[in-house]
Design an enzyme around this catalytic site. Structure first.
Site, PDB file in Angstrom:
ATOM      1  N   ARG A  85      11.358  -0.214  12.274  1.00 24.58           N
ATOM      2  CA  ARG A  85      10.132  -0.378  12.693  1.00 24.58           C
ATOM      3  C   ARG A  85       9.753  -1.541  13.662  1.00 24.58           C
ATOM      4  O   ARG A  85      10.199  -2.902  13.007  1.00 24.58           O
ATOM      5  CB  ARG A  85       9.106  -0.668  11.295  1.00 24.58           C
ATOM      6  CG  ARG A  85       8.935   0.969  10.911  1.00 24.58           C
ATOM      7  CD  ARG A  85       8.046   0.690   9.802  1.00 24.58           C
ATOM      8  NE  ARG A  85       6.598  -0.133  10.038  1.00 24.58           N
ATOM      9  CZ  ARG A  85       5.596  -0.057   9.262  1.00 24.58           C
ATOM     10  NH1 ARG A  85       5.624   0.380   7.871  1.00 24.58           N
ATOM     11  NH2 ARG A  85       4.535  -0.756   9.495  1.00 24.58           N
ATOM     12  N   ARG A 107      11.868  -5.677   5.214  1.00 20.73           N
ATOM     13  CA  ARG A 107      11.819  -4.212   5.676  1.00 20.73           C
ATOM     14  C   ARG A 107      12.334  -3.879   6.951  1.00 20.73           C
ATOM     15  O   ARG A 107      13.071  -2.961   7.282  1.00 20.73           O
ATOM     16  CB  ARG A 107      10.318  -3.606   5.504  1.00 20.73           C
ATOM     17  CG  ARG A 107      10.075  -2.309   5.736  1.00 20.73           C
ATOM     18  CD  ARG A 107       8.934  -1.711   5.560  1.00 20.73           C
ATOM     19  NE  ARG A 107       7.773  -2.266   6.434  1.00 20.73           N
ATOM     20  CZ  ARG A 107       6.598  -2.117   6.127  1.00 20.73           C
ATOM     21  NH1 ARG A 107       6.214  -1.001   5.162  1.00 20.73           N
ATOM     22  NH2 ARG A 107       5.755  -2.521   6.954  1.00 20.73           N
ATOM     23  N   LYS A 111       0.913  -1.217   0.050  1.00 19.75           N
ATOM     24  CA  LYS A 111       0.095  -0.075  -0.064  1.00 19.75           C
ATOM     25  C   LYS A 111       0.915   1.203  -0.041  1.00 19.75           C
ATOM     26  O   LYS A 111       0.700   2.115  -0.984  1.00 19.75           O
ATOM     27  CB  LYS A 111      -0.982  -0.094   1.243  1.00 19.75           C
ATOM     28  CG  LYS A 111      -1.941  -1.221   1.337  1.00 19.75           C
ATOM     29  CD  LYS A 111      -2.677  -1.062   2.477  1.00 19.75           C
ATOM     30  CE  LYS A 111      -2.128  -1.202   3.772  1.00 19.75           C
ATOM     31  NZ  LYS A 111      -1.553  -2.316   4.188  1.00 19.75           N
ATOM     32  N   ARG A 128      -9.729   0.632   8.692  1.00 16.79           N
ATOM     33  CA  ARG A 128      -9.076  -0.412   8.900  1.00 16.79           C
ATOM     34  C   ARG A 128     -10.192  -1.346   9.784  1.00 16.79           C
ATOM     35  O   ARG A 128      -9.815  -2.515  10.174  1.00 16.79           O
ATOM     36  CB  ARG A 128      -7.776  -0.437   9.687  1.00 16.79           C
ATOM     37  CG  ARG A 128      -6.525  -0.826   8.741  1.00 16.79           C
ATOM     38  CD  ARG A 128      -5.194  -0.696   9.861  1.00 16.79           C
ATOM     39  NE  ARG A 128      -4.252  -1.487   9.329  1.00 16.79           N
ATOM     40  CZ  ARG A 128      -3.270  -0.677   8.805  1.00 16.79           C
ATOM     41  NH1 ARG A 128      -3.381   0.331   8.376  1.00 16.79           N
ATOM     42  NH2 ARG A 128      -1.960  -1.430   8.422  1.00 16.79           N
ATOM     43  N   ARG A 181      -0.528  -9.179  13.387  1.00 21.43           N
ATOM     44  CA  ARG A 181      -0.896  -8.227  12.555  1.00 21.43           C
ATOM     45  C   ARG A 181      -1.950  -9.005  11.523  1.00 21.43           C
ATOM     46  O   ARG A 181      -2.900  -8.369  11.199  1.00 21.43           O
ATOM     47  CB  ARG A 181       0.038  -7.512  11.768  1.00 21.43           C
ATOM     48  CG  ARG A 181       0.502  -6.209  12.952  1.00 21.43           C
ATOM     49  CD  ARG A 181       2.049  -5.907  12.432  1.00 21.43           C
ATOM     50  NE  ARG A 181       1.965  -5.136  11.150  1.00 21.43           N
ATOM     51  CZ  ARG A 181       2.973  -4.772  10.534  1.00 21.43           C
ATOM     52  NH1 ARG A 181       4.137  -5.217  10.757  1.00 21.43           N
ATOM     53  NH2 ARG A 181       2.775  -4.022   9.571  1.00 21.43           N
TER      54      ARG A 181
HETATM   55  P1  B4P Z   1       4.532  -1.441   2.171  1.00 20.95           P
HETATM   56  O1  B4P Z   1       3.995  -0.726   0.739  1.00 20.95           O
HETATM   57  O2  B4P Z   1       5.236  -0.549   2.967  1.00 20.95           O
HETATM   58  O3  B4P Z   1       3.367  -1.927   3.319  1.00 20.95           O
HETATM   59  P2  B4P Z   1       2.129  -1.443   3.627  1.00 20.95           P
HETATM   60  O4  B4P Z   1       1.206  -2.295   3.063  1.00 20.95           O
HETATM   61  O5  B4P Z   1       1.914   0.062   3.480  1.00 20.95           O
HETATM   62  O6  B4P Z   1       2.320  -1.647   5.373  1.00 20.95           O
HETATM   63  P3  B4P Z   1       1.600  -1.730   6.553  1.00 20.95           P
HETATM   64  O7  B4P Z   1       0.310  -2.469   6.684  1.00 20.95           O
HETATM   65  O8  B4P Z   1       2.671  -2.482   7.489  1.00 20.95           O
HETATM   66  O9  B4P Z   1       1.522  -0.191   7.030  1.00 20.95           O
HETATM   67  P4  B4P Z   1       0.650   0.795   7.954  1.00 20.95           P
HETATM   68  O10 B4P Z   1       1.919   1.777   8.222  1.00 20.95           O
HETATM   69  O11 B4P Z   1      -0.573   0.944   7.319  1.00 20.95           O
HETATM   70  O12 B4P Z   1       5.499  -2.728   1.881  1.00 20.95           O
HETATM   71  C1  B4P Z   1       5.879  -3.401   2.713  1.00 20.95           C
HETATM   72  C2  B4P Z   1       7.627  -4.054   1.937  1.00 20.95           C
HETATM   73  O13 B4P Z   1       7.247  -4.702   1.007  1.00 20.95           O
HETATM   74  C3  B4P Z   1       8.248  -2.982   1.731  1.00 20.95           C
HETATM   75  O14 B4P Z   1       9.368  -3.272   2.390  1.00 20.95           O
HETATM   76  C4  B4P Z   1       8.183  -2.766   0.374  1.00 20.95           C
HETATM   77  O15 B4P Z   1       9.620  -2.417  -0.251  1.00 20.95           O
HETATM   78  C5  B4P Z   1       8.107  -4.338  -0.135  1.00 20.95           C
HETATM   79  N1  B4P Z   1       7.229  -4.188  -1.228  1.00 20.95           N
HETATM   80  C6  B4P Z   1       6.165  -3.624  -1.613  1.00 20.95           C
HETATM   81  N2  B4P Z   1       5.870  -3.863  -3.087  1.00 20.95           N
HETATM   82  C7  B4P Z   1       6.597  -5.230  -3.163  1.00 20.95           C
HETATM   83  C8  B4P Z   1       6.736  -5.949  -4.579  1.00 20.95           C
HETATM   84  N3  B4P Z   1       5.829  -5.847  -5.468  1.00 20.95           N
HETATM   85  N4  B4P Z   1       7.446  -6.924  -4.453  1.00 20.95           N
HETATM   86  C9  B4P Z   1       8.364  -7.175  -3.343  1.00 20.95           C
HETATM   87  N5  B4P Z   1       8.328  -6.394  -2.321  1.00 20.95           N
HETATM   88  C10 B4P Z   1       7.583  -5.277  -2.286  1.00 20.95           C
HETATM   89  O16 B4P Z   1       0.233   0.210   9.366  1.00 20.95           O
HETATM   90  C11 B4P Z   1       1.396  -0.061  10.473  1.00 20.95           C
HETATM   91  C12 B4P Z   1       0.558  -0.102  11.822  1.00 20.95           C
HETATM   92  O17 B4P Z   1      -0.110   1.220  12.179  1.00 20.95           O
HETATM   93  C13 B4P Z   1      -0.593  -1.119  11.871  1.00 20.95           C
HETATM   94  O18 B4P Z   1      -0.119  -2.485  12.122  1.00 20.95           O
HETATM   95  C14 B4P Z   1      -1.500  -0.371  13.121  1.00 20.95           C
HETATM   96  O19 B4P Z   1      -0.915  -0.853  14.086  1.00 20.95           O
HETATM   97  C15 B4P Z   1      -1.331   0.861  12.916  1.00 20.95           C
HETATM   98  N6  B4P Z   1      -2.345   1.513  11.974  1.00 20.95           N
HETATM   99  C16 B4P Z   1      -2.221   2.176  10.887  1.00 20.95           C
HETATM  100  N7  B4P Z   1      -3.535   2.633  10.543  1.00 20.95           N
HETATM  101  C17 B4P Z   1      -4.318   2.398  11.386  1.00 20.95           C
HETATM  102  C18 B4P Z   1      -5.867   2.467  11.477  1.00 20.95           C
HETATM  103  N8  B4P Z   1      -6.406   2.984  10.279  1.00 20.95           N
HETATM  104  N9  B4P Z   1      -6.490   2.046  12.538  1.00 20.95           N
HETATM  105  C19 B4P Z   1      -5.751   1.596  13.377  1.00 20.95           C
HETATM  106  N10 B4P Z   1      -4.571   1.245  13.537  1.00 20.95           N
HETATM  107  C20 B4P Z   1      -3.680   1.648  12.573  1.00 20.95           C
END
Ligand code: B4P
Length: 196
Positions: free
Chosen positions: A134, A128, A14, A89, A146
């Site tokens: 993190r 990551r 994302k 979420r 998670r």
């Molecule tokens: P990202 O792109 O960074 O992953 P994400 O889906 O954004 O991550 P996440 O769910 O952890 O984050 P959030 O900050 O929302 O990709 C992950 C990794 O994969 C990276 O290293 C990237 O380089 C790699 N990658 C990406 N695409 C790739 C591909 N095609 N091939 C190979 N590798 C690839 O949430 C973090 C925490 O915050 C949650 O757990 C929760 O506790 C809290 N939180 C956030 N929003 C909330 C909400 N609305 N309500 C309640 N809690 C919340």
């Protein structure tokens, strides 16, 4: 306004895809994960509270997140649209977002859900964790937690948008460029539909 939700489990890409999408479509990026990490870095009361949940792989309470989104919205009054990344979420967050958008006389155009298998997700997150610092990415048991929170609390959000015929799954495996092309194709089709 053209508003999108990028949906999917932790590590589905994302954040990675959002960076490119906001550049291409000129919408404002609203990542609740990024906003929470900024609060944590500044050691604000909200950040201190949020950290205790994030470190355990739990969701931050709805009222905290909704309040934060509300004020971010107010800070970006002239936006031509928003890309919601990692929000909503829970079903309560989705309902709060519906109300907020209704007040602004707009709505969600599409919910694009990145589909990635769990073992690939674990690999990406642990990878990551080696460089991001993190705390929620370094411990495999926190990562698994998670996923279980995602399955129990976040998956029902998909149903909310399926009912409204806004939900679309997009294959989230392959190169970052390939996935970006799939997302753009889906967005362009929705934009065209909104204009017709
Ligand atoms: P990202 O792109 O960074 O992953 P994400 O889906 O954004 O991550 P996440 O769910 O952890 O984050 P959030 O900050 O929302 O990709 C992950 C990794 O994969 C990276 O290293 C990237 O380089 C790699 N990658 C990406 N695409 C790739 C591909 N095609 N091939 C190979 N590798 C690839 O949430 C973090 C925490 O915050 C949650 O757990 C929760 O506790 C809290 N939180 C956030 N929003 C909330 C909400 N609305 N309500 C309640 N809690 C919340």
């Amino acid at each position: 306004m053209f508003n999108l939700i990028l949906f999917g489990p932790p590590g589905s890409g994302k954040g990675t895809q959002s960076e490119r999408l906001v550049e291409k479509y000129g919408v404002v990026h609203l990542s609740t994960g990024n906003l929470l990490r900024a609060e944590i870095a500044e050691k604000t009361p909200l950040g201190i509270e949020a950290k205790s949940f994030i470190d355990k792989g739990q969701l931050v309470p709805d009222e905290v997140v909704i309040g934060m989104v509300d004020s971010y919205f107010d800070q970006h009054k002239g936006a031509r649209g928003f890309l919601f990344d990692g929000f909503p979420r829970t079903v309560a967050q989705a309902k709060a977002l519906d109300k907020l958008l209704e007040l602004k006389k707009t709505n969600i155009a599409a919910v694009l859900a990145l589909d990635v298998n769990e073992e690939e997700l674990v690999k990406r997150l642990l990878n990551r964790g080696k460089t991001s610092g993190r705390s929620d990415d370094t411990d495999e048991s926190v990562i698994r937690k998670r996923f279980s929170v995602y399955n129990n609390e976040t998956s029902p959000v998909a149903e909310h948008y399926k009912k409204a015929k806004k939900f679309q799954a997009v294959k989230g495996e392959g190169s970052v460029d390939e996935i970006f092309a799939r997302l753009c194709e889906a967005i362009d089709a929705r934009m065209k539909k909104q204009q017709d």
